[in-house]
Design a protein around this motif. Structure first.
Motif, PDB file in Angstrom:
ATOM      1  N   ILE A 102       0.823  -1.203   0.000  1.00  0.00           N
ATOM      2  CA  ILE A 102       0.000   0.000   0.000  1.00  0.00           C
ATOM      3  C   ILE A 102       0.858   1.255   0.000  1.00  0.00           C
ATOM      4  N   SER A 103       0.198   2.370  -0.264  1.00  0.00           N
ATOM      5  CA  SER A 103       0.807   3.667  -0.008  1.00  0.00           C
ATOM      6  C   SER A 103       0.516   3.983   1.450  1.00  0.00           C
ATOM      7  N   VAL A 104       1.536   3.989   2.286  1.00  0.00           N
ATOM      8  CA  VAL A 104       1.310   4.029   3.735  1.00  0.00           C
ATOM      9  C   VAL A 104       0.599   5.295   4.189  1.00  0.00           C
ATOM     10  N   MET A 105       0.628   6.355   3.373  1.00  0.00           N
ATOM     11  CA  MET A 105      -0.024   7.601   3.757  1.00  0.00           C
ATOM     12  C   MET A 105      -1.495   7.637   3.358  1.00  0.00           C
ATOM     13  N   ASN A 106      -1.949   6.643   2.627  1.00  0.00           N
ATOM     14  CA  ASN A 106      -3.303   6.657   2.088  1.00  0.00           C
ATOM     15  C   ASN A 106      -4.300   6.088   3.088  1.00  0.00           C
ATOM     16  N   ILE A 107      -5.161   6.923   3.602  1.00  0.00           N
ATOM     17  CA  ILE A 107      -6.128   6.521   4.617  1.00  0.00           C
ATOM     18  C   ILE A 107      -6.996   5.365   4.132  1.00  0.00           C
ATOM     19  N   ALA A 108      -7.364   5.402   2.860  1.00  0.00           N
ATOM     20  CA  ALA A 108      -8.285   4.395   2.325  1.00  0.00           C
ATOM     21  C   ALA A 108      -7.692   2.990   2.316  1.00  0.00           C
ATOM     22  N   ASP A 109      -6.372   2.869   2.429  1.00  0.00           N
ATOM     23  CA  ASP A 109      -5.741   1.553   2.411  1.00  0.00           C
ATOM     24  C   ASP A 109      -5.761   0.856   3.766  1.00  0.00           C
ATOM     25  N   TYR A 110      -6.244   1.523   4.765  1.00  0.00           N
ATOM     26  CA  TYR A 110      -6.298   0.936   6.102  1.00  0.00           C
ATOM     27  C   TYR A 110      -7.728   0.472   6.387  1.00  0.00           C
ATOM     28  N   HIS A 111      -7.849  -0.808   6.711  1.00  0.00           N
ATOM     29  CA  HIS A 111      -9.170  -1.388   6.892  1.00  0.00           C
ATOM     30  C   HIS A 111      -9.649  -1.318   8.339  1.00  0.00           C
ATOM     31  N   TYR A 112      -8.734  -1.240   9.264  1.00  0.00           N
ATOM     32  CA  TYR A 112      -9.101  -1.311  10.677  1.00  0.00           C
ATOM     33  C   TYR A 112      -8.619  -0.052  11.395  1.00  0.00           C
TER      34      TYR A 112
END
Length: 123
Positions: A102-112
């Motif tokens: 993922i792009s670690v800064m991208n909020i949408a990539d975090y599910h939890y």
């Protein structure tokens, strides 16, 4: 479903240090864990992240050199915050992603996400 619980927030003075912790119910499926923060009236901001299995860390420009992310056991992550400034005042959220690359800064990539913990820095 992974559950995240943050703790350690509070009221401190400028220049002080504070350590936040995030405990996960399970990290077997997790590739990245991160901290974000959101100040009143502002968008949620990337603070830092760790690639869980390898330990690589990434930081936002506003906290680089002052904040450190580390873990001590396989289900707990910390955010050590030094030289705190009033502009660090925000609700701090722990997040986790089960997606590789993922792009670690991208909020949408975090599910939890955790419920957040308030950090207030007085001047």
């Amino acid at each position: 479903q992974v559950q995240l619980v943050e703790s350690g927030g509070g009221l401190v003075q400028a220049g002080d240090s504070l350590r936040l912790s995030c405990t996960a119910s399970d990290t077997f499926s997790i590739y990245y864990m991160a901290w974000f923060r959101q100040a009143p009236g502002k968008e949620r901001e990337f603070v830092g992240a760790v690639r869980w299995s390898l330990g690589n860390t990434y930081y936002g420009d506003s906290v680089k050199g002052r904040f450190t992310i580390f873990k001590d056991i396989e289900t707990r992550m910390y955010l050590q915050m030094n030289s705190l400034k009033p502009e660090d005042t925000a609700v701090y959220y722990c997040a986790a992603s089960p997606v590789w690359g993922i792009s670690v800064m991208n909020i949408a990539d975090y599910h939890y996400w955790g419920q957040g913990t308030q950090v207030t820095v007085s001047s």
